[in-house]
Design a protein around this motif. Sequence first.
Motif, PDB file in Angstrom:
ATOM      1  N   TYR A 196       0.836  -1.153  -0.147  1.00  0.00           N
ATOM      2  CA  TYR A 196      -0.028  -0.045   0.087  1.00  0.00           C
ATOM      3  C   TYR A 196       0.650   1.323   0.151  1.00  0.00           C
ATOM      4  O   TYR A 196       1.739   1.351   0.859  1.00  0.00           O
ATOM      5  N   LEU A 197       0.929   2.049  -1.259  1.00  0.00           N
ATOM      6  CA  LEU A 197       1.705   3.098  -1.234  1.00  0.00           C
ATOM      7  C   LEU A 197       1.072   4.643  -1.175  1.00  0.00           C
ATOM      8  O   LEU A 197       0.103   4.612  -1.933  1.00  0.00           O
ATOM      9  N   GLY A 198       1.197   5.225   0.022  1.00  0.00           N
ATOM     10  CA  GLY A 198       0.551   6.551   0.120  1.00  0.00           C
ATOM     11  C   GLY A 198       1.052   7.519  -0.824  1.00  0.00           C
ATOM     12  O   GLY A 198       2.353   7.692  -0.868  1.00  0.00           O
ATOM     13  N   VAL A 207      -2.600   0.534  -4.523  1.00  0.00           N
ATOM     14  CA  VAL A 207      -2.616  -0.989  -4.128  1.00  0.00           C
ATOM     15  C   VAL A 207      -1.865  -1.872  -4.920  1.00  0.00           C
ATOM     16  O   VAL A 207      -2.468  -1.860  -6.124  1.00  0.00           O
ATOM     17  N   LEU A 208      -1.041  -2.567  -4.410  1.00  0.00           N
ATOM     18  CA  LEU A 208      -0.541  -3.740  -5.266  1.00  0.00           C
ATOM     19  C   LEU A 208      -0.567  -5.027  -4.806  1.00  0.00           C
ATOM     20  O   LEU A 208       0.047  -5.225  -3.434  1.00  0.00           O
ATOM     21  N   ARG A 245       8.283  -9.639 -11.013  1.00  0.00           N
ATOM     22  CA  ARG A 245       9.479 -10.035 -10.052  1.00  0.00           C
ATOM     23  C   ARG A 245      10.202  -8.778  -9.898  1.00  0.00           C
ATOM     24  O   ARG A 245      10.865  -8.292  -8.924  1.00  0.00           O
ATOM     25  N   ALA A 246      10.593  -7.853 -11.018  1.00  0.00           N
ATOM     26  CA  ALA A 246      11.303  -6.851 -11.093  1.00  0.00           C
ATOM     27  C   ALA A 246      10.339  -5.786 -10.300  1.00  0.00           C
ATOM     28  O   ALA A 246      11.158  -4.770  -9.527  1.00  0.00           O
ATOM     29  N   LEU A 247       9.278  -5.247 -10.589  1.00  0.00           N
ATOM     30  CA  LEU A 247       8.373  -4.598  -9.652  1.00  0.00           C
ATOM     31  C   LEU A 247       8.710  -4.988  -8.029  1.00  0.00           C
ATOM     32  O   LEU A 247       8.777  -4.037  -7.318  1.00  0.00           O
ATOM     33  N   LEU A 248       8.463  -6.171  -7.854  1.00  0.00           N
ATOM     34  CA  LEU A 248       8.769  -6.370  -6.369  1.00  0.00           C
ATOM     35  C   LEU A 248       9.847  -6.399  -5.646  1.00  0.00           C
ATOM     36  O   LEU A 248      10.194  -5.719  -4.704  1.00  0.00           O
ATOM     37  N   LEU A 261      -6.345   3.270  -5.889  1.00  0.00           N
ATOM     38  CA  LEU A 261      -6.154   2.796  -7.358  1.00  0.00           C
ATOM     39  C   LEU A 261      -5.413   1.436  -7.230  1.00  0.00           C
ATOM     40  O   LEU A 261      -4.214   1.392  -6.663  1.00  0.00           O
ATOM     41  N   VAL A 262      -6.190   0.379  -7.552  1.00  0.00           N
ATOM     42  CA  VAL A 262      -5.616  -0.681  -7.497  1.00  0.00           C
ATOM     43  C   VAL A 262      -4.854  -1.363  -8.650  1.00  0.00           C
ATOM     44  O   VAL A 262      -5.509  -1.306  -9.806  1.00  0.00           O
ATOM     45  N   VAL A 263      -3.445  -1.293  -8.708  1.00  0.00           N
ATOM     46  CA  VAL A 263      -2.964  -1.960  -9.811  1.00  0.00           C
ATOM     47  C   VAL A 263      -3.097  -3.255 -10.377  1.00  0.00           C
ATOM     48  O   VAL A 263      -2.934  -4.219  -9.456  1.00  0.00           O
TER      49      VAL A 263
END
Length: 305
Positions: free
Chosen positions: A227-229, A243-244, A256-259, A290-292
């Motif tokens: 959860y990115l504020g 939200v991811l 995997r790169a995003l994580l 915003l849910v990715v």
Amino acid sequence: MHEQALLTEDHPSLGNAGALVGIDQIEELYKTSVSANNAVKVKCANSSCGVKVSIVIPDKEKAGRKTSPSAHFRGHHPEGCDRKPQTSSTTTTSASSQLKANPVKKEFPQVWIDPLTAAVNSSGRLLEPANNGELRSGSGVGGRSREGLGTSEGHSGVVGKFARAWLKMTVQSRKRNPLKAPWNPEGTYDSAFYSFELNSTKFLGKVGTKIFTAPVISVDKVGGDFYLGLQEKALGQAPKVVVLKSEVFEVGAAGRALLNQLNTFDLAQKVYLFCYGSFKYNAGASQSELVVKHPHFIYIDLPAL
């Protein structure tokens, strides 16, 4: 997707072996296929495939050329890879004989293709979805232009590619340059992006679908979810959160790169997000979210080291 591949050797600018790189990142460093392939070694980003791929960077100008394809990765992928030949019929071949010359290739993408619905052709390149009627009349298919105006239109389904182009533009050039998408009726880069630093965030639900960009002020991990504020110009009643869910990180090498990015970036330096989607109010959490839905729908602009 054809726009991303994995490094098989360390590169001083692109990263270490195993890093995921975009074709646009390579195109910024090298202007020809020969120079790029001499310096960068890559393989298919699909972990179940992993075949060696070559880098194709078309000449920016080529007299008499009917189409000017975007730069892409090319390789011979086995059965089962997501770059396998397209099974449904398309109009890519029949359209080419009617196209006027397109000698100049644009340096930025102009047409959005949703990776969740797009098909893939034999070279691994994204094609427009068959039901994407809003784009067909002017944009052609497979990166081709039917307008005959001397330039061809680059297609992409990767937010990072559009974000990097947007960052290079002035305010005025964002208003001039086209970005065609069903969710962007105004049709420009300026209308496609919504900056938290430039615009009001009070009623984001009415803004609709955009590529939103904002600084990150907090990162919370709950189980496998993030959860990115986001920082706002003027605080509203509801916090704005990207939200991811954990399943996004399971989508191939891009996930995997995003994580890895989320686990390593430092908020002591300003980090910006670019996210495609729309905000909806979550009454249970008392926040606007915003849910990715796909790793290609988010781009993290990290500070230069």
